[in-house]
Design a protein around this motif. Structure first.
Motif, PDB file in Angstrom:
ATOM      1  N   UNK A   1       0.705  -1.186  -0.025  1.00 56.76           N
ATOM      2  CA  UNK A   1      -0.118  -0.104  -0.032  1.00 56.76           C
ATOM      3  C   UNK A   1       0.911   1.279   0.069  1.00 56.76           C
ATOM      4  N   UNK A   2       0.627   2.107  -0.702  1.00 53.52           N
ATOM      5  CA  UNK A   2       1.266   3.287  -0.927  1.00 53.52           C
ATOM      6  C   UNK A   2       1.195   4.142   0.117  1.00 53.52           C
ATOM      7  N   UNK A   3       2.232   4.821   0.647  1.00 57.10           N
ATOM      8  CA  UNK A   3       2.385   5.821   1.857  1.00 57.10           C
ATOM      9  C   UNK A   3       2.554   7.238   1.147  1.00 57.10           C
ATOM     10  N   UNK A   4       1.680   8.134   1.544  1.00 57.05           N
ATOM     11  CA  UNK A   4       1.603   9.368   0.875  1.00 57.05           C
ATOM     12  C   UNK A   4       2.855  10.314   1.180  1.00 57.05           C
ATOM     13  N   UNK A   5       2.963  11.332   0.248  1.00 57.10           N
ATOM     14  CA  UNK A   5       3.879  12.112   0.267  1.00 57.10           C
ATOM     15  C   UNK A   5       3.337  13.435   0.330  1.00 57.10           C
ATOM     16  N   UNK A   6       3.862  14.553   1.056  1.00 59.57           N
ATOM     17  CA  UNK A   6       3.092  15.704   1.205  1.00 59.57           C
ATOM     18  C   UNK A   6       3.675  16.991   0.773  1.00 59.57           C
ATOM     19  N   UNK A   7       4.782  16.788  -0.156  1.00 58.58           N
ATOM     20  CA  UNK A   7       5.704  18.019  -0.443  1.00 58.58           C
ATOM     21  C   UNK A   7       4.857  19.437  -0.827  1.00 58.58           C
ATOM     22  N   UNK A   8       3.685  19.115  -1.731  1.00 58.75           N
ATOM     23  CA  UNK A   8       2.911  20.243  -2.266  1.00 58.75           C
ATOM     24  C   UNK A   8       2.329  20.825  -0.928  1.00 58.75           C
TER      25      UNK A   8
END
Ligand SMILES: Cc1ncc(COP(=O)(O)O)c(C=O)c1O
Lengths: 266, 412
Positions: free
Chosen positions: B1-8
């Motif tokens: 399961x993909x773990x989110x990235x919050x760069x934006x």
């Protein structure tokens, strides 16, 4: 005696205010001398040859006992040995005048030590003042000392407010009981404030208790901004400059108490 | 399961801090998000029970705008009612007949209500209710529950909070929840001075398990208040229309004098309501209370449509069923991984806590792991369900929960 507070200190009329202020000096500021000589070389050098036991006593009130020996200082809120110097503070407002305005205290004992008081101890308190005052052009090492001393003094002050100030008492009465760890990540420093033996206290080192909340400041700059009330802590959280976890109401409410210190000393 | 990235999200947050105190203020601020780097701050789009953040991450939303979203984002019936009225008129210089229609609708729907008054936020009506109680009784003091939240007006906040003076809170007496003795004592000690008692229908504070009223509690409260001539104000801002369409007091079988509604009344369109008994209508008329946007009629149309839909679909029953199913599944998954998940409060807005760590850090880490995988959970506030949450969403959420428990296990 050197002026232990900064020039921004506000002296207001009123017994309660002076009562709290004198306690802050005796129980939060004077104990910081212990840390000062541990952290700051020039401060340590000032007292290396000294061998004194100084008792500050507020008439019918609190005491602060400083033992200066072998380049170290130990503090006790009680008279634990016969002092070589005994400084009497006639009233809380007299204590405030002594600490804030350099008014002469009454010397009950130690007339032959006046030169130590006037020279070495005065220089020592000036050195403490150098750190407890608003940020100056500190060296990197001094910045570290500033942050540690400020933070420890603030936590000791919070203990005084927890005991003496009505608003702080009410804030903490509604706070979940537990222990807050406050740390500065970049210098690996940690200190504690928590509810032990029925009281909210500053805790230098834990003895087996578990931490219920964590507040970590990323670096010295963040610490400085926080301590000078110039940090938007919510923004700091989102920007990753502050990290919190655990029982957040403890962090919030201890933060409210810390924010009140400025009304007495700054 | 993909773990989110919050760069934006981070970039926007930095931008926000330059021009907005806190970056994002109030209950949307980073403070409830522990650790903050597990949470998104800015959304671009929402639909049904989902929202998407500026990084394109998709979340099943269990905060539902902290309560207002009850039919699902972009509910076509509610939106259409709103748009149709908007085309007719919204802001205006005289009142709309929609106001009368909504008041009539509420008076029909809510057994206690003989009249209704509209504002925008929950605190507008909790404030109004307290003023009416004071106007009615000629007394000053208000009894409230420790940890009970009624908004951010100074009297509603705790002493020591920046901007709040001791005088602001001097007439508010806080007592523990479910404690009839404490209520009696407060009334006796302040004999002849208490205007009213304000409380949510059940105790749903933050950071601690939520609590239902004990057997006989509301009966006892009503008797004591009657004896002392004090007004009973039910703050149903958060729970309103989730437990019972006639007000949560019907669910718990008591009859307040005034009920405050807000969050779920119009599926996110900003409107709140105070309803009350006939006996208080004159006092209500005497208290001057108004606001620039309190007559906006499009929101009133949205409220009517939303409440009609909740009624048509028997929302409280749906929440009870779906919520219980979700909770049972979640407790089992937690148990499979060696954790104890305690769930309190009503299934439509339950409070969740992993009890294995009293410092809550384990629970915070688990909520963070879930959020990073697409189930938006905050760790200290009750969550919410909406009519747009389906069994399929629950299934997907359980999968996320399981992954998060695995992540906890592998890091401990
Ligand atoms: C029970 C309760 N009362 C009052 C309020 C205040 O509502 P608002 O934020 O809309 O002013 C809230 C908001 O969360 C609430 O949960």
């Amino acid at each position: 005696m050197g002026n232990l507070s900064c020039p921004l200190c506000k002296t207001e009329q009123g017994n309660t205010q002076d009562n709290i202020k004198s306690s802050l000096y005796l129980k939060a500021v004077l104990p910081s001398l212990v840390d000062l000589v541990q952290l700051d070389k020039p401060a340590k050098e000032l007292i290396i040859p000294a061998n004194e036991k100084i008792l500050f006593s507020l008439r019918n009130g609190e005491k602060a006992f400083l033992k200066i020996q072998n380049g170290e200082i130990t503090y006790s809120p009680k008279k634990i040995e016969t002092p070589t110097i005994h400084i009497l503070l006639m009233s809380p407002s007299h204590a405030v005048q002594v600490f804030e305005q350099g008014k002469l205290p009454f010397l009950l004992k130690g007339f032959t030590r006046i030169s130590f008081l006037k020279k070495k101890f005065d220089a020592l308190t000036k050195r403490l003042e150098y750190y407890l005052k608003e940020t100056q052009n500190y060296t990197e090492e001094e910045k570290r000392i500033y942050a540690i001393l400020q933070l420890k003094t603030a936590l000791r002050s919070a203990e005084v407010l927890a005991e003496k100030e009505e608003v702080s008492k009410k804030i903490l009465a509604g706070t979940p009981q537990g222990i807050l760890r406050i740390g500065i990540e970049s210098i690996n420093f940690e200190s504690y404030f928590g509810f032990i033996d029925g009281k909210w206290k500053y805790i230098d080192r834990l003895s087996g208790q578990t931490v219920s909340s964590i507040l970590t400041l990323k670096d010295l700059k963040t610490t400085e901004l926080l301590l000078t009330n110039k940090l938007d802590t919510f923004a700091g959280l989102g920007l990753g400059k502050i990290y919190i976890s655990g029982i957040i109401p403890i962090i919030d409410n201890v933060g409210l108490v810390l924010g009140r210190i400025i009304q007495y000393i700054s | 399961m993909q773990v989110f990235n919050y760069s934006e999200n981070q970039k926007w947050f930095e931008r926000a801090t330059r021009v907005i105190p806190c970056g994002v203020y109030g209950h949307f601020s980073p403070a409830p998000c522990v650790p903050t780097n597990a949470y998104p701050f800015f959304s671009t789009r929402a639909d049904g029970c989902r929202f998407w953040d500026v990084d394109g991450n998709e979340f099943i939303d269990y905060m539902c705008a902290y309560g207002p979203m009850i039919m699902g984002y972009h509910n076509s019936v509610v939106d259409e009612a709103f748009i149709n009225q908007l085309k007719q008129a919204d802001a205006n210089s005289i009142a709309s007949t929609k106001m009368v229609e909504l008041a009539e609708f509420l008076v029909d729907l809510i057994p206690v209500a003989d009249w209704a008054f509209f504002a925008k936020n929950g605190a507008d009506v909790t404030n109004y209710a307290v003023m009416i109680a004071r106007a009615e009784t000629g007394k000053k003091k208000i009894i409230a529950i420790k940890g009970g939240y009624h908004g951010t007006a100074p009297w509603m906040q705790g002493i020591g909070h920046p901007g709040v003076t001791e005088e602001d809170v001097a007439n508010v007496i806080r007592i523990p929840w479910n404690d009839l003795k404490a209520l009696e004592q407060a009334l006796e000690e302040n004999y002849g001075q208490v205007a009213g008692f304000i409380s949510s229908p059940y105790h749903h504070p933050v950071f601690v398990d939520n609590e239902y009223p004990a057997e006989g509690y509301w009966d006892g409260v009503q008797k004591l208040l009657k004896k002392h001539g004090a007004v009973l104000i039910c703050d149903d801002v958060r729970a309103g229309f989730r437990l019972h369409l006639g007000g949560s007091n019907e669910y718990f079988k008591f009859k307040p004098d005034l009920i405050c509604f807000c969050k779920a009344i119009a599926n996110g369109y900003p409107i709140s309501a105070l309803v009350g008994k006939e006996e208080l209508k004159v006092s209500a008329s005497k208290v001057f209370h108004t606001g620039s946007y309190w007559y906006s009629s499009a929101y009133m149309s949205a409220a009517i449509a939303n409440l009609q839909e909740l009624k048509r679909l028997n929302a409280p029953e749906y929440f009870e069923k779906l919520g219980n199913k979700f909770n049972e599944g979640l407790i089992k998954i937690a148990k499979d991984y060696g954790f104890n998940m305690k769930i309190t409060g009503h299934p439509s807005m339950a409070y969740y806590r992993i009890t294995d760590d009293p410092s809550l850090q384990l629970h915070q880490r688990w909520c963070a792991e879930c959020t990073k995988r697409g189930a938006f959970f905050t760790s200290h506030h009750n969550w919410f369900l909406s009519m747009a949450h389906t069994e399929a969403d629950i299934q997907k959420t359980w999968e996320i929960c399981e992954e998060a428990f695995k992540a906890l296990k592998s890091s401990t």
